[in-house]
Design a protein around this motif. Structure first.
Motif, PDB file in Angstrom:
ATOM      1  N   SER A  29      -5.133   1.003  -6.928  1.00 36.19           N
ATOM      2  CA  SER A  29      -4.141   0.522  -7.176  1.00 36.19           C
ATOM      3  C   SER A  29      -3.111   1.170  -6.248  1.00 36.19           C
ATOM      4  CB  SER A  29      -2.817  -0.471  -8.536  1.00 36.19           C
ATOM      5  OG  SER A  29      -3.188   1.315  -9.229  1.00 36.19           O
ATOM      6  N   THR A  30      -3.548   2.558  -5.904  1.00 31.51           N
ATOM      7  CA  THR A  30      -3.142   3.454  -5.276  1.00 31.51           C
ATOM      8  C   THR A  30      -1.908   3.070  -3.952  1.00 31.51           C
ATOM      9  OG1 THR A  30      -4.990   4.766  -4.700  1.00 31.51           O
ATOM     10  CG2 THR A  30      -3.596   5.299  -3.135  1.00 31.51           C
ATOM     11  N   VAL A  31      -1.169   3.631  -3.848  1.00 33.65           N
ATOM     12  CA  VAL A  31       0.286   3.017  -2.639  1.00 33.65           C
ATOM     13  C   VAL A  31       0.317   3.910  -1.844  1.00 33.65           C
ATOM     14  CG1 VAL A  31       2.922   2.289  -3.076  1.00 33.65           C
ATOM     15  CG2 VAL A  31       1.435   1.525  -4.753  1.00 33.65           C
ATOM     16  N   ILE A  32       0.467   3.479  -0.232  1.00 34.10           N
ATOM     17  CA  ILE A  32       0.717   4.149   0.724  1.00 34.10           C
ATOM     18  C   ILE A  32       2.032   3.816   1.324  1.00 34.10           C
ATOM     19  CG2 ILE A  32      -0.709   2.672   2.230  1.00 34.10           C
ATOM     20  CD1 ILE A  32      -1.067   5.194   3.770  1.00 34.10           C
ATOM     21  N   SER A  33       2.587   4.451   1.606  1.00 32.60           N
ATOM     22  CA  SER A  33       4.390   4.363   2.536  1.00 32.60           C
ATOM     23  C   SER A  33       4.007   4.050   4.301  1.00 32.60           C
ATOM     24  CB  SER A  33       4.697   5.444   1.734  1.00 32.60           C
ATOM     25  OG  SER A  33       5.064   6.085   0.912  1.00 32.60           O
ATOM     26  N   PHE A  34       5.212   3.006   4.495  1.00 34.64           N
ATOM     27  CA  PHE A  34       4.634   3.253   5.930  1.00 34.64           C
ATOM     28  C   PHE A  34       6.431   2.988   5.783  1.00 34.64           C
ATOM     29  CE2 PHE A  34       1.383   1.171   4.406  1.00 34.64           C
ATOM     30  CZ  PHE A  34      -0.006   1.224   5.832  1.00 34.64           C
ATOM     31  N   SER A  35       6.341   3.257   7.660  1.00 37.36           N
ATOM     32  CA  SER A  35       7.939   3.860   8.259  1.00 37.36           C
ATOM     33  C   SER A  35       7.984   2.743   9.143  1.00 37.36           C
ATOM     34  CB  SER A  35       8.351   5.298   8.638  1.00 37.36           C
ATOM     35  OG  SER A  35       8.081   5.878   7.753  1.00 37.36           O
ATOM     36  N   THR A  36       9.542   1.685   8.553  1.00 37.72           N
ATOM     37  CA  THR A  36       9.408   1.228  10.059  1.00 37.72           C
ATOM     38  C   THR A  36      10.481   1.448  10.035  1.00 37.72           C
ATOM     39  OG1 THR A  36      10.902  -0.727   8.640  1.00 37.72           O
ATOM     40  CG2 THR A  36       8.355  -1.281   8.665  1.00 37.72           C
ATOM     41  N   ARG A  37      11.579   0.866  11.742  1.00 35.56           N
ATOM     42  CA  ARG A  37      12.950   1.635  12.144  1.00 35.56           C
ATOM     43  C   ARG A  37      13.880   1.791  11.408  1.00 35.56           C
ATOM     44  NH1 ARG A  37       9.887  -1.213  16.484  1.00 35.56           N
ATOM     45  NH2 ARG A  37      10.685   0.727  18.473  1.00 35.56           N
ATOM     46  N   GLU A  38      13.950   0.617   9.919  1.00 33.57           N
ATOM     47  CA  GLU A  38      14.534   0.706   9.323  1.00 33.57           C
ATOM     48  C   GLU A  38      15.128   0.808   7.741  1.00 33.57           C
ATOM     49  OE1 GLU A  38      12.753  -3.025  10.681  1.00 33.57           O
ATOM     50  OE2 GLU A  38      14.563  -2.677  12.424  1.00 33.57           O
ATOM     51  N   ARG A  39      13.709   0.706   7.094  1.00 35.38           N
ATOM     52  CA  ARG A  39      13.319   2.020   6.001  1.00 35.38           C
ATOM     53  C   ARG A  39      11.955   2.039   6.333  1.00 35.38           C
ATOM     54  NH1 ARG A  39      11.762  -3.567   2.936  1.00 35.38           N
ATOM     55  NH2 ARG A  39      11.503  -4.939   4.321  1.00 35.38           N
ATOM     56  N   THR A  40      11.830   2.279   5.138  1.00 40.80           N
ATOM     57  CA  THR A  40      10.605   3.156   4.844  1.00 40.80           C
ATOM     58  C   THR A  40       9.890   2.092   3.393  1.00 40.80           C
ATOM     59  OG1 THR A  40      10.330   4.984   4.619  1.00 40.80           O
ATOM     60  CG2 THR A  40       8.824   4.850   3.160  1.00 40.80           C
ATOM     61  N   ILE A  41       8.547   1.364   3.602  1.00 46.42           N
ATOM     62  CA  ILE A  41       8.354   0.343   2.035  1.00 46.42           C
ATOM     63  C   ILE A  41       6.856   1.407   1.699  1.00 46.42           C
ATOM     64  CG2 ILE A  41       9.349  -1.548   3.542  1.00 46.42           C
ATOM     65  CD1 ILE A  41       6.527  -2.340   4.931  1.00 46.42           C
ATOM     66  N   GLU A  42       7.107   0.617   0.801  1.00 47.20           N
ATOM     67  CA  GLU A  42       5.231   1.531  -0.102  1.00 47.20           C
ATOM     68  C   GLU A  42       4.319   0.018  -0.080  1.00 47.20           C
ATOM     69  OE1 GLU A  42       6.558   3.710  -3.660  1.00 47.20           O
ATOM     70  OE2 GLU A  42       7.080   4.714  -2.378  1.00 47.20           O
ATOM     71  N   VAL A  43       3.378  -0.677  -0.262  1.00 49.33           N
ATOM     72  CA  VAL A  43       2.434  -0.542  -0.091  1.00 49.33           C
ATOM     73  C   VAL A  43       1.262  -1.132  -0.489  1.00 49.33           C
ATOM     74  CG1 VAL A  43       0.707  -2.815   1.062  1.00 49.33           C
ATOM     75  CG2 VAL A  43       2.838  -2.048   1.889  1.00 49.33           C
ATOM     76  N   ALA A  44       0.421  -1.562  -1.411  1.00 50.68           N
ATOM     77  CA  ALA A  44      -0.497  -1.225  -2.440  1.00 50.68           C
ATOM     78  C   ALA A  44      -1.728  -1.003  -1.377  1.00 50.68           C
ATOM     79  CB  ALA A  44      -0.792  -2.158  -3.556  1.00 50.68           C
ATOM     80  N   LEU A  45      -2.868  -0.224  -1.700  1.00 51.52           N
ATOM     81  CA  LEU A  45      -3.859  -0.643  -0.096  1.00 51.52           C
ATOM     82  C   LEU A  45      -4.942  -1.949  -0.688  1.00 51.52           C
ATOM     83  CD1 LEU A  45      -5.319   2.750  -0.611  1.00 51.52           C
ATOM     84  CD2 LEU A  45      -3.990   2.270   1.040  1.00 51.52           C
ATOM     85  N   ARG A  46      -4.406  -2.471  -1.844  1.00 53.36           N
ATOM     86  CA  ARG A  46      -5.356  -3.865  -1.770  1.00 53.36           C
ATOM     87  C   ARG A  46      -5.212  -4.901  -1.467  1.00 53.36           C
ATOM     88  NH1 ARG A  46      -3.683  -2.472  -7.426  1.00 53.36           N
ATOM     89  NH2 ARG A  46      -2.108  -3.712  -7.983  1.00 53.36           N
ATOM     90  N   ASN A  47      -3.157  -5.251  -0.833  1.00 45.25           N
ATOM     91  CA  ASN A  47      -2.682  -5.661  -0.341  1.00 45.25           C
ATOM     92  C   ASN A  47      -2.837  -6.033   0.658  1.00 45.25           C
ATOM     93  OD1 ASN A  47      -2.129  -7.577  -2.645  1.00 45.25           O
ATOM     94  ND2 ASN A  47      -0.034  -5.553  -2.934  1.00 45.25           N
ATOM     95  N   ILE A  48      -3.754  -4.641   1.983  1.00 42.59           N
ATOM     96  CA  ILE A  48      -2.749  -4.529   3.367  1.00 42.59           C
ATOM     97  C   ILE A  48      -4.884  -5.126   3.803  1.00 42.59           C
ATOM     98  CG2 ILE A  48      -3.560  -3.080   4.932  1.00 42.59           C
ATOM     99  CD1 ILE A  48      -2.311  -0.712   3.122  1.00 42.59           C
ATOM    100  N   LEU A  49      -4.493  -5.673   4.768  1.00 43.14           N
ATOM    101  CA  LEU A  49      -5.838  -6.727   5.346  1.00 43.14           C
ATOM    102  C   LEU A  49      -6.751  -6.003   6.374  1.00 43.14           C
ATOM    103  CD1 LEU A  49      -4.342 -10.916   5.790  1.00 43.14           C
ATOM    104  CD2 LEU A  49      -5.942  -8.969   4.162  1.00 43.14           C
ATOM    105  N   TYR A  50      -4.945  -5.504   7.443  1.00 40.95           N
ATOM    106  CA  TYR A  50      -5.922  -4.612   8.344  1.00 40.95           C
ATOM    107  C   TYR A  50      -4.582  -3.789   8.895  1.00 40.95           C
ATOM    108  CZ  TYR A  50      -5.650  -8.523  11.683  1.00 40.95           C
ATOM    109  OH  TYR A  50      -4.046  -9.678  12.263  1.00 40.95           O
ATOM    110  N   LEU A  51      -4.709  -3.132   9.963  1.00 40.55           N
ATOM    111  CA  LEU A  51      -3.595  -2.239  10.772  1.00 40.55           C
ATOM    112  C   LEU A  51      -4.003  -2.210  12.290  1.00 40.55           C
ATOM    113  CD1 LEU A  51      -4.127  -0.270   8.450  1.00 40.55           C
ATOM    114  CD2 LEU A  51      -1.851   0.550   8.945  1.00 40.55           C
ATOM    115  N   GLU A  52      -3.328  -2.877  12.909  1.00 43.54           N
ATOM    116  CA  GLU A  52      -3.512  -3.243  14.864  1.00 43.54           C
ATOM    117  C   GLU A  52      -2.371  -1.992  15.560  1.00 43.54           C
ATOM    118  OE1 GLU A  52      -3.296  -6.240  17.942  1.00 43.54           O
ATOM    119  OE2 GLU A  52      -2.878  -6.529  15.782  1.00 43.54           O
TER     120      GLU A  52
END
Length: 109
Positions: A29-52
């Motif tokens: 259930s580990t969470v990682i933070s991602f910064s977008t241009r508008e805000r920072t979001i936190e996403v559980a690793l198990r919900n990530i399919l992939y990054l491009e």
């Protein structure tokens, strides 16, 4: 023919190892933070399919529950460094896949 059999055996073993590892990753259930241009979001690793990775020094984040990727600030290599020991695998030059969401490995032999 023996070489092909050996390759098939190796693939089966890797797939078996992946299946066992996948169960452990899905519990995470580990969470990682991602910064977008508008805000920072936190996403559980198990919900990530992939990054491009993109040529614009941004990363497209693909999630299980969304058809549209989220554009995040940063380079794929930065995320790779952060996720390398959390079940993510670099595929080709531009993709970082969550091994917990790999359903099958296609044999190209």
């Amino acid at each position: 023919k023996d070489s092909n059999f050996s390759d098939q055996t190796k693939i089966r073993r890797k797939y078996s190892d992946l299946s066992a590892y996948k169960g452990k990753l899905l519990e995470n259930s580990t969470v990682i933070s991602f910064s977008t241009r508008e805000r920072t979001i936190e996403v559980a690793l198990r919900n990530i399919l992939y990054l491009e990775g993109t040529p614009r020094r941004s990363v497209l984040l693909y999630l299980k529950q969304s058809r549209t990727p989220i554009e995040c600030v940063g380079k794929l290599s930065d995320y790779e460094t952060e996720l390398h020991d959390k079940g993510f695998l670099r595929l080709q030059k531009s993709y970082l896949a969550n091994m917990a969401n790999i359903e099958r490995i296609k044999n190209y032999f």
